[in-house]
Design a protein around this motif. Structure first.
Motif, PDB file in Angstrom:
ATOM      1  N   GLY A 298       0.786  -1.223   0.000  1.00 26.41           N
ATOM      2  CA  GLY A 298       0.000   0.000   0.000  1.00 26.41           C
ATOM      3  C   GLY A 298       0.816   1.270   0.000  1.00 26.41           C
ATOM      4  O   GLY A 298       0.259   2.365  -0.110  1.00 26.41           O
ATOM      5  N   SER A 299       2.113   1.170   0.121  1.00 25.09           N
ATOM      6  CA  SER A 299       2.967   2.348  -0.025  1.00 25.09           C
ATOM      7  C   SER A 299       3.150   2.657  -1.503  1.00 25.09           C
ATOM      8  O   SER A 299       2.903   1.810  -2.372  1.00 25.09           O
ATOM      9  N   PHE A 300       3.553   3.892  -1.801  1.00 23.33           N
ATOM     10  CA  PHE A 300       3.807   4.240  -3.194  1.00 23.33           C
ATOM     11  C   PHE A 300       4.779   5.409  -3.282  1.00 23.33           C
ATOM     12  O   PHE A 300       4.941   6.187  -2.348  1.00 23.33           O
ATOM     13  N   ASP A 301       5.436   5.486  -4.440  1.00 24.06           N
ATOM     14  CA  ASP A 301       6.366   6.562  -4.765  1.00 24.06           C
ATOM     15  C   ASP A 301       5.816   7.313  -5.974  1.00 24.06           C
ATOM     16  O   ASP A 301       5.167   6.717  -6.842  1.00 24.06           O
ATOM     17  N   TRP A 302       6.085   8.607  -6.028  1.00 21.24           N
ATOM     18  CA  TRP A 302       5.636   9.386  -7.177  1.00 21.24           C
ATOM     19  C   TRP A 302       6.734  10.340  -7.633  1.00 21.24           C
ATOM     20  O   TRP A 302       7.558  10.801  -6.836  1.00 21.24           O
ATOM     21  N   THR A 303       6.729  10.628  -8.918  1.00 22.27           N
ATOM     22  CA  THR A 303       7.604  11.623  -9.527  1.00 22.27           C
ATOM     23  C   THR A 303       6.853  12.294 -10.662  1.00 22.27           C
ATOM     24  O   THR A 303       6.307  11.599 -11.536  1.00 22.27           O
ATOM     25  N   PHE A 304       6.810  13.611 -10.651  1.00 26.57           N
ATOM     26  CA  PHE A 304       6.306  14.336 -11.809  1.00 26.57           C
ATOM     27  C   PHE A 304       7.478  14.537 -12.765  1.00 26.57           C
ATOM     28  O   PHE A 304       8.528  15.070 -12.387  1.00 26.57           O
ATOM     29  N   VAL A 305       7.290  14.108 -14.028  1.00 23.48           N
ATOM     30  CA  VAL A 305       8.344  14.188 -15.042  1.00 23.48           C
ATOM     31  C   VAL A 305       8.078  15.401 -15.918  1.00 23.48           C
ATOM     32  O   VAL A 305       7.149  15.403 -16.726  1.00 23.48           O
ATOM     33  N   PRO A 306       8.868  16.474 -15.799  1.00 24.07           N
ATOM     34  CA  PRO A 306       8.634  17.653 -16.640  1.00 24.07           C
ATOM     35  C   PRO A 306       9.177  17.424 -18.045  1.00 24.07           C
ATOM     36  O   PRO A 306      10.252  16.859 -18.230  1.00 24.07           O
ATOM     37  N   THR A 307       8.422  17.854 -19.050  1.00 26.91           N
ATOM     38  CA  THR A 307       8.883  17.766 -20.437  1.00 26.91           C
ATOM     39  C   THR A 307       8.952  19.135 -21.111  1.00 26.91           C
ATOM     40  O   THR A 307       9.667  19.300 -22.092  1.00 26.91           O
ATOM     41  N   THR A 308       8.199  20.106 -20.599  1.00 26.44           N
ATOM     42  CA  THR A 308       8.283  21.498 -21.034  1.00 26.44           C
ATOM     43  C   THR A 308       8.171  22.356 -19.783  1.00 26.44           C
ATOM     44  O   THR A 308       7.099  22.471 -19.210  1.00 26.44           O
ATOM     45  N   GLY A 309       9.294  22.940 -19.335  1.00 25.65           N
ATOM     46  CA  GLY A 309       9.328  23.625 -18.055  1.00 25.65           C
ATOM     47  C   GLY A 309      10.171  22.841 -17.072  1.00 25.65           C
ATOM     48  O   GLY A 309      10.684  21.755 -17.380  1.00 25.65           O
ATOM     49  N   SER A 314       8.152  15.040  -6.186  1.00 27.04           N
ATOM     50  CA  SER A 314       8.417  13.618  -5.955  1.00 27.04           C
ATOM     51  C   SER A 314       8.310  13.329  -4.473  1.00 27.04           C
ATOM     52  O   SER A 314       8.403  14.234  -3.627  1.00 27.04           O
ATOM     53  N   GLY A 315       8.099  12.068  -4.148  1.00 24.62           N
ATOM     54  CA  GLY A 315       7.988  11.699  -2.753  1.00 24.62           C
ATOM     55  C   GLY A 315       7.561  10.259  -2.595  1.00 24.62           C
ATOM     56  O   GLY A 315       7.408   9.506  -3.574  1.00 24.62           O
ATOM     57  N   THR A 316       7.354   9.874  -1.352  1.00 23.50           N
ATOM     58  CA  THR A 316       6.943   8.517  -0.992  1.00 23.50           C
ATOM     59  C   THR A 316       5.879   8.612   0.091  1.00 23.50           C
ATOM     60  O   THR A 316       5.999   9.432   1.016  1.00 23.50           O
TER      61      THR A 316
END
Length: 320
Positions: A298-309, A314-316
């Motif tokens: 039930g844990s998760f990690d996230w990252t927003f990947v910028p492509t313009t800007g 990110s976090g856990t």
């Protein structure tokens, strides 16, 4: 009889021996890797160097490299009023490579408005002339009508997919979807799954000049809280937001849902005009997409990947 044998017999007779514990019947499910974004392609755009083109290419590479298990299409695929020819001529060249991993929801009104534009469901099922490829969910289940809810398990995570368009077009259908959601989340919770929900118009969001909270959807939010949904994915606002773990009363709580609003697929972004206390991170100057790694516990990690800007996030979130 040897002393050791006599002692063993005594322990057995009195029930004092250690009984081996049965092994865990369920091995941990593998991690689940997801990309997600909404509000993707401007009108008549086929430029691969546009923000939309960059996002489509980046997610297509993840699909081709088998680096993700699913691409969550969060609605508003092709602007402004899209029909079969628009999807085929404009969305397919930039984003068509994502369809082998695509799980989608229809949004009002760019994707779907009864009597005005109803072709998204046909396009996703490979029924538009010029593109016979089916989205992942359609390969699995066949034709999925615009607005029809469905759910899908990825590892130990259970995702419910809802069309927020129902609240605009038919309150009776919206109520039926609410009943469906109650049963669907209840059954998945009873089966030990970690829960997530995908829908287009966000409930937990900052205002913009165009849109605010989709308050009609409160019955869905109440059910998400009832069953302790772990995360939600939505779009619509043309910017990026992440909440604290939040409950159905807008309070940050340990067992709340983390709500991601990711509408940075390629459309021009909008500034914020309010600041709810539950918003933990936001920006409106960058296009890109969200990547999630979902773990069995039930844990998760996230990252927003910028492509313009350049903005990112990110976090856990730890296991419950």
């Amino acid at each position: 009889m040897a002393a050791a044998s006599i002692l063993l017999l005594a322990l057995v007779a009195t029930g004092c021996t250690d009984t081996p514990k049965p092994p865990d019947k369920r091995s941990p499910a593998p991690d689940v890797h997801i990309a997600a974004v909404g509000d993707m392609n401007p009108e008549q755009n086929t430029d691969p160097d546009s923000p939309s083109g960059r996002n489509g290419a980046a997610i297509t590479r993840l699909v081709q490299d088998n680096a993700i298990d699913a691409f969550m299409g969060l609605g508003d695929f092709q602007y402004s009023t899209a029909h079969c020819a628009d999807y085929v001529h404009y969305w397919t060249p930039l984003w068509g490579g994502t369809k082998p991993k695509l799980y989608w929801v229809s949004a009002p009104n760019h994707d779907w408005e009864p009597g005005r534009n109803e072709d998204l469901a046909k396009y996703m099922n490979g029924q538009c002339e010029g593109d016979a490829q089916k989205a992942a969910i359609n390969r699995e289940r066949g034709f999925v009508p615009n607005g029809q809810p469905y759910s899908k398990d990825f590892g130990n995570w259970h995702f419910a997919f809802l069309s927020s368009a129902l609240w605009r077009y038919d309150k009776g259908d919206a109520a039926a979807a609410t009943d469906w959601l109650d049963k669907d989340l209840g059954a998945a919770k009873a089966a030990g799954k970690t829960l997530a929900v995908v829908y287009h118009e966000p409930y937990f969001t900052s205002d913009t000049e165009e849109h605010g909270r989709a308050g009609d959807q409160k019955p869905w939010i109440d059910l998400m809280w009832k069953y302790r949904v772990r995360l939600t994915l939505s779009a619509s606002q043309h910017n990026y937001e992440r909440t604290c773990p939040v409950n159905n009363a807008d309070k940050c709580v340990d067992d709340g849902m983390t709500a991601f609003q990711v509408s940075t697929g390629g459309i021009d972004t909008r500034p914020f005009t309010s600041r709810p206390k539950y918003i933990a991170k936001r920006f409106s100057d960058t296009r890109g997409f969200l990547r999630l790694t979902l773990h069995d516990d039930g844990s998760f990690d996230w990252t927003f990947v910028p492509t313009t800007g350049a903005s990112t996030d990110s976090g856990t979130r730890a296991a419950p």
